[in-house]
Design a protein around this motif. Sequence first.
Motif, PDB file in Angstrom:
ATOM      1  N   ALA A 117       0.833  -1.206   0.000  1.00 14.49           N
ATOM      2  CA  ALA A 117       0.000   0.000   0.000  1.00 14.49           C
ATOM      3  C   ALA A 117       0.866   1.253   0.000  1.00 14.49           C
ATOM      4  CB  ALA A 117      -0.934  -0.005   1.214  1.00 14.49           C
ATOM      5  N   ALA A 118       2.009   1.194   0.677  1.00 15.80           N
ATOM      6  CA  ALA A 118       2.940   2.323   0.668  1.00 15.80           C
ATOM      7  C   ALA A 118       3.501   2.553  -0.728  1.00 15.80           C
ATOM      8  CB  ALA A 118       4.071   2.083   1.662  1.00 15.80           C
ATOM      9  N   ALA A 119       3.751   1.465  -1.464  1.00 15.57           N
ATOM     10  CA  ALA A 119       4.202   1.598  -2.849  1.00 15.57           C
ATOM     11  C   ALA A 119       3.107   2.179  -3.726  1.00 15.57           C
ATOM     12  CB  ALA A 119       4.659   0.240  -3.379  1.00 15.57           C
ATOM     13  N   LEU A 120       1.862   1.759  -3.492  1.00 12.08           N
ATOM     14  CA  LEU A 120       0.730   2.290  -4.256  1.00 12.08           C
ATOM     15  C   LEU A 120       0.542   3.777  -3.995  1.00 12.08           C
ATOM     16  CD1 LEU A 120      -1.852  -0.618  -3.778  1.00 12.08           C
ATOM     17  CD2 LEU A 120      -0.732   0.048  -5.913  1.00 12.08           C
ATOM     18  N   ALA A 121       0.895   4.218  -2.787  1.00  8.84           N
ATOM     19  CA  ALA A 121       0.784   5.635  -2.432  1.00  8.84           C
ATOM     20  C   ALA A 121       2.015   6.423  -2.871  1.00  8.84           C
ATOM     21  CB  ALA A 121       0.570   5.771  -0.929  1.00  8.84           C
ATOM     22  N   ALA A 122       2.962   5.753  -3.543  1.00  3.97           N
ATOM     23  CA  ALA A 122       4.217   6.364  -4.018  1.00  3.97           C
ATOM     24  C   ALA A 122       5.122   6.792  -2.875  1.00  3.97           C
ATOM     25  CB  ALA A 122       3.932   7.551  -4.947  1.00  3.97           C
ATOM     26  N   ASP A 123       4.906   6.232  -1.688  1.00  7.82           N
ATOM     27  CA  ASP A 123       5.815   6.491  -0.576  1.00  7.82           C
ATOM     28  C   ASP A 123       7.088   5.662  -0.719  1.00  7.82           C
ATOM     29  OD1 ASP A 123       4.027   8.259   0.599  1.00  7.82           O
ATOM     30  OD2 ASP A 123       3.016   6.673   1.728  1.00  7.82           O
ATOM     31  N   LEU A 124       7.002   4.585  -1.474  1.00  4.99           N
ATOM     32  CA  LEU A 124       8.157   3.733  -1.745  1.00  4.99           C
ATOM     33  C   LEU A 124       8.415   3.687  -3.244  1.00  4.99           C
ATOM     34  CD1 LEU A 124       7.485   0.575   0.494  1.00  4.99           C
ATOM     35  CD2 LEU A 124       8.833   2.604   1.050  1.00  4.99           C
ATOM     36  N   VAL A 125       9.674   3.631  -3.611  1.00  3.15           N
ATOM     37  CA  VAL A 125      10.049   3.360  -5.000  1.00  3.15           C
ATOM     38  C   VAL A 125       9.660   1.921  -5.339  1.00  3.15           C
ATOM     39  CG1 VAL A 125      12.068   2.935  -6.457  1.00  3.15           C
ATOM     40  CG2 VAL A 125      11.937   5.034  -5.103  1.00  3.15           C
ATOM     41  N   TRP A 126       9.231   1.694  -6.574  1.00  2.00           N
ATOM     42  CA  TRP A 126       8.983   0.331  -7.050  1.00  2.00           C
ATOM     43  C   TRP A 126      10.218  -0.096  -7.834  1.00  2.00           C
ATOM     44  CZ3 TRP A 126       5.360  -3.121  -5.726  1.00  2.00           C
ATOM     45  CH2 TRP A 126       5.262  -4.292  -6.484  1.00  2.00           C
ATOM     46  N   ASP A 127      11.103  -0.846  -7.171  1.00  2.00           N
ATOM     47  CA  ASP A 127      12.377  -1.262  -7.757  1.00  2.00           C
ATOM     48  C   ASP A 127      12.171  -2.524  -8.576  1.00  2.00           C
ATOM     49  OD1 ASP A 127      14.630   0.419  -7.189  1.00  2.00           O
ATOM     50  OD2 ASP A 127      14.361  -0.033  -5.072  1.00  2.00           O
ATOM     51  N   GLN A 128      12.177  -2.364  -9.891  1.00  2.00           N
ATOM     52  CA  GLN A 128      11.859  -3.487 -10.773  1.00  2.00           C
ATOM     53  C   GLN A 128      13.118  -4.097 -11.373  1.00  2.00           C
ATOM     54  OE1 GLN A 128       8.302  -4.525 -11.631  1.00  2.00           O
ATOM     55  NE2 GLN A 128       9.788  -6.215 -11.646  1.00  2.00           N
ATOM     56  N   HIS A 129      13.471  -5.300 -10.895  1.00  7.10           N
ATOM     57  CA  HIS A 129      14.533  -6.097 -11.523  1.00  7.10           C
ATOM     58  C   HIS A 129      14.066  -6.489 -12.909  1.00  7.10           C
ATOM     59  CE1 HIS A 129      17.366  -9.663 -11.745  1.00  7.10           C
ATOM     60  NE2 HIS A 129      16.392 -10.056 -12.555  1.00  7.10           N
ATOM     61  N   VAL A 130      14.842  -6.093 -13.931  1.00 10.19           N
ATOM     62  CA  VAL A 130      14.409  -6.357 -15.299  1.00 10.19           C
ATOM     63  C   VAL A 130      15.607  -6.231 -16.229  1.00 10.19           C
ATOM     64  CG1 VAL A 130      13.806  -3.936 -15.760  1.00 10.19           C
ATOM     65  CG2 VAL A 130      12.588  -5.737 -16.962  1.00 10.19           C
ATOM     66  N   HIS A 131      15.653  -7.111 -17.233  1.00  9.47           N
ATOM     67  CA  HIS A 131      16.737  -7.071 -18.217  1.00  9.47           C
ATOM     68  C   HIS A 131      16.201  -6.882 -19.636  1.00  9.47           C
ATOM     69  CE1 HIS A 131      20.194  -8.138 -15.680  1.00  9.47           C
ATOM     70  NE2 HIS A 131      19.377  -8.955 -15.043  1.00  9.47           N
ATOM     71  N   ARG A 132      15.302  -7.776 -20.059  1.00 10.31           N
ATOM     72  CA  ARG A 132      14.892  -7.815 -21.458  1.00 10.31           C
ATOM     73  C   ARG A 132      13.900  -6.695 -21.770  1.00 10.31           C
ATOM     74  NH1 ARG A 132      13.154 -13.764 -23.410  1.00 10.31           N
ATOM     75  NH2 ARG A 132      11.068 -12.848 -23.437  1.00 10.31           N
ATOM     76  N   HIS A 133      13.910  -6.227 -23.027  1.00 16.29           N
ATOM     77  CA  HIS A 133      13.077  -5.078 -23.389  1.00 16.29           C
ATOM     78  C   HIS A 133      11.587  -5.367 -23.230  1.00 16.29           C
ATOM     79  CE1 HIS A 133      11.763  -6.595 -27.377  1.00 16.29           C
ATOM     80  NE2 HIS A 133      12.915  -7.221 -27.347  1.00 16.29           N
ATOM     81  N   ASP A 134      11.149  -6.619 -23.509  1.00 10.22           N
ATOM     82  CA  ASP A 134       9.724  -6.918 -23.357  1.00 10.22           C
ATOM     83  C   ASP A 134       9.319  -6.947 -21.894  1.00 10.22           C
ATOM     84  OD1 ASP A 134      11.419  -9.157 -23.283  1.00 10.22           O
ATOM     85  OD2 ASP A 134       9.789 -10.548 -23.716  1.00 10.22           O
ATOM     86  N   ASP A 135      10.240  -7.353 -21.009  1.00 17.94           N
ATOM     87  CA  ASP A 135       9.945  -7.286 -19.576  1.00 17.94           C
ATOM     88  C   ASP A 135       9.879  -5.836 -19.105  1.00 17.94           C
ATOM     89  OD1 ASP A 135       9.800 -10.059 -19.173  1.00 17.94           O
ATOM     90  OD2 ASP A 135      11.982 -10.214 -18.996  1.00 17.94           O
ATOM     91  N   ILE A 136      10.701  -4.974 -19.709  1.00 16.13           N
ATOM     92  CA  ILE A 136      10.636  -3.547 -19.379  1.00 16.13           C
ATOM     93  C   ILE A 136       9.281  -2.983 -19.796  1.00 16.13           C
ATOM     94  CG2 ILE A 136      11.619  -1.286 -19.915  1.00 16.13           C
ATOM     95  CD1 ILE A 136      14.351  -2.748 -20.185  1.00 16.13           C
ATOM     96  N   ALA A 137       8.779  -3.412 -20.945  1.00 16.14           N
ATOM     97  CA  ALA A 137       7.453  -2.974 -21.381  1.00 16.14           C
ATOM     98  C   ALA A 137       6.383  -3.435 -20.392  1.00 16.14           C
ATOM     99  CB  ALA A 137       7.151  -3.511 -22.779  1.00 16.14           C
ATOM    100  N   THR A 138       6.530  -4.643 -19.859  1.00 21.52           N
ATOM    101  CA  THR A 138       5.591  -5.129 -18.844  1.00 21.52           C
ATOM    102  C   THR A 138       5.680  -4.287 -17.581  1.00 21.52           C
ATOM    103  OG1 THR A 138       5.689  -7.394 -19.689  1.00 21.52           O
ATOM    104  CG2 THR A 138       4.940  -7.114 -17.417  1.00 21.52           C
ATOM    105  N   ALA A 139       6.891  -3.935 -17.182  1.00 18.50           N
ATOM    106  CA  ALA A 139       7.075  -3.095 -15.995  1.00 18.50           C
ATOM    107  C   ALA A 139       6.382  -1.746 -16.163  1.00 18.50           C
ATOM    108  CB  ALA A 139       8.562  -2.898 -15.723  1.00 18.50           C
ATOM    109  N   LEU A 140       6.500  -1.158 -17.343  1.00 22.49           N
ATOM    110  CA  LEU A 140       5.837   0.116 -17.609  1.00 22.49           C
ATOM    111  C   LEU A 140       4.325  -0.037 -17.573  1.00 22.49           C
ATOM    112  CD1 LEU A 140       8.087   1.387 -20.546  1.00 22.49           C
ATOM    113  CD2 LEU A 140       8.029   2.303 -18.224  1.00 22.49           C
ATOM    114  N   ARG A 141       3.853  -1.149 -18.116  1.00 17.38           N
ATOM    115  CA  ARG A 141       2.414  -1.424 -18.141  1.00 17.38           C
ATOM    116  C   ARG A 141       1.867  -1.521 -16.712  1.00 17.38           C
ATOM    117  NH1 ARG A 141       2.901  -6.054 -20.661  1.00 17.38           N
ATOM    118  NH2 ARG A 141       3.619  -4.955 -22.513  1.00 17.38           N
TER     119      ARG A 141
END
Length: 401
Positions: free
Chosen positions: A213-237
Motif C-alpha cells: 500500500a505504501a508503494a501504491l501511495a508512491a511512498d516507496l520506490v517500485w524497484d523493478q529487476h528487469v533485463h529484457r526489453h519486453d519485460d521492461i514494457a511489462t514493468a511500464l504497463r
Amino acid sequence: MADVAFVGGRVVTGTGHVIDRGTVLVRNGVIERVDDDLLVPKGVPIIEADGCWVLPGFVDTHTHIGAHEDGEGPAGADASEVSAPDMSAVRAIDGINIEDRAFRDALAGGVTTVVVKPGSGNPIGGTSVAMKTWGGRTVDEQVVKHPVGMKSALGENPKHAWGERGQLPRTRLGVALVIRKALIAAGEYAARRADAQEKGEFFARDLGKEALAAALAADLVWDQHVHRHDDIATALRIADEFNLRLVLNHGTEAHRLAAELAERDVPVIFGPVLSTRGKVETREASVNNLVALTRAGVRTAICTDHPVVPIDALVLQAAVARRAGLTWDEAISAISSVAAEIAGLDERVGALEPGRDGDVVVWSGDPLEVGSTVERVHIHGREVYRVESGAPIVADRWAGR
C-alpha cells in the motif's frame, strides 16, 4: 558526528562543480560550507588535502552487501526469502550482518552509502534499506532511510526459481499475474483500513499489504529487476495500471526503450557493468547501452549488485563507462548525486553541499584513474578509514561506546 575541515584539495562536489584548492567544512557531522576562500573556525580539526582530490562518498543504489556474504555459502545467504512468490512483508534490514568484510572493502572504494535490497527470486521480494557503510554497532545506527523501495522481479530469475520446483508461477505471464493480484489486494486492504480508521474500528494488520500500500501511495520506490526489453514494457504497463514510482534495476536492454523512459522520467540503475553475460536475458549486455540511455536523457546510476561485482569496484565501473563515452561528470554523478537522487536520498548524501551529511573521501588523484587510491574516508565528519604507511586503518566501531 564530528567537526572537520578538508583544506587545499581539488574539491569535486558531485554536481558538476570543481574547486581547485577548495575547503569543505563539516560541523556536527553535516557539511556547513564548500568554498575556495573559507576561514576555518578555531578549534575545528584540519585535514591538509594538498595534491589530493576531495569528493563526496559514493552511493551504490543496488547491493546485497551484508545480506549475501561472498564466500560464506548458505550461512551468509540471506538476500532472498523464497518460501512464497509474494514476500512483500520481508525487510532486507533484518538480514544484514554489518561485520560482512565487504563493508571494509566499500570504504577502500570510497563508497559510504549503499542501498541493500532483497534478491530477485520472487515476483515481489520485500523492502530495501539505505545505510552507511560504517559507523554503528547495529544496522539501525547506520540507516539513512528505511524503507526505500519495494523490490520486484520480472524475467528469468523468478520464473526459474519457482518453475524449477514445479511450482507456480512458471512463466512471465504468471510472474506478472502474481504482482498484479498482490497490488490489487493491497489497494483493497488500504481502502478497508482507511474506512475502519474513520469509524474508529479495530483493523487487523497485514505487513505485506501495508508495504505494498505504501508503494501504491508512491511512498516507496517500485524497484523493478528487469533485463529484457519486453519485460521492461511489462514493468511500464504495471506501473501505469497502479501509478507506481518505477525505477528499473539492471536495465540491460533499456536502451531500446530509451526515448519512452526519458519522456516518462523513469530512471535506470544500470549494471553491473563488469558482469558476465551469464543468462539468456543478459546476452546483449554492454556498457554502451548505459551510454545510449544517458545520451537519450534517461537518469542513470551505476550499481555493483554486490557480490556480483565487488563493492569496491563501483568506481572502476564508472571509469569503464567513462571510457565507453560518458563524460567525466556523468560518470561521477552516476555513483554520487544522480544515484542519490534516484533512490530518494539526495537530501542526505551524494554531493558536497551544505546541509548534506559530512561523508567526505580524500583520493590520491582522479578517482576515475585506475592508479588513484582512497587516502581517507569520513562519515558524518568522523574518520572511519585512512591509509597510513601503505596500510589501511579502519575505525573501531565499538570505540568509545
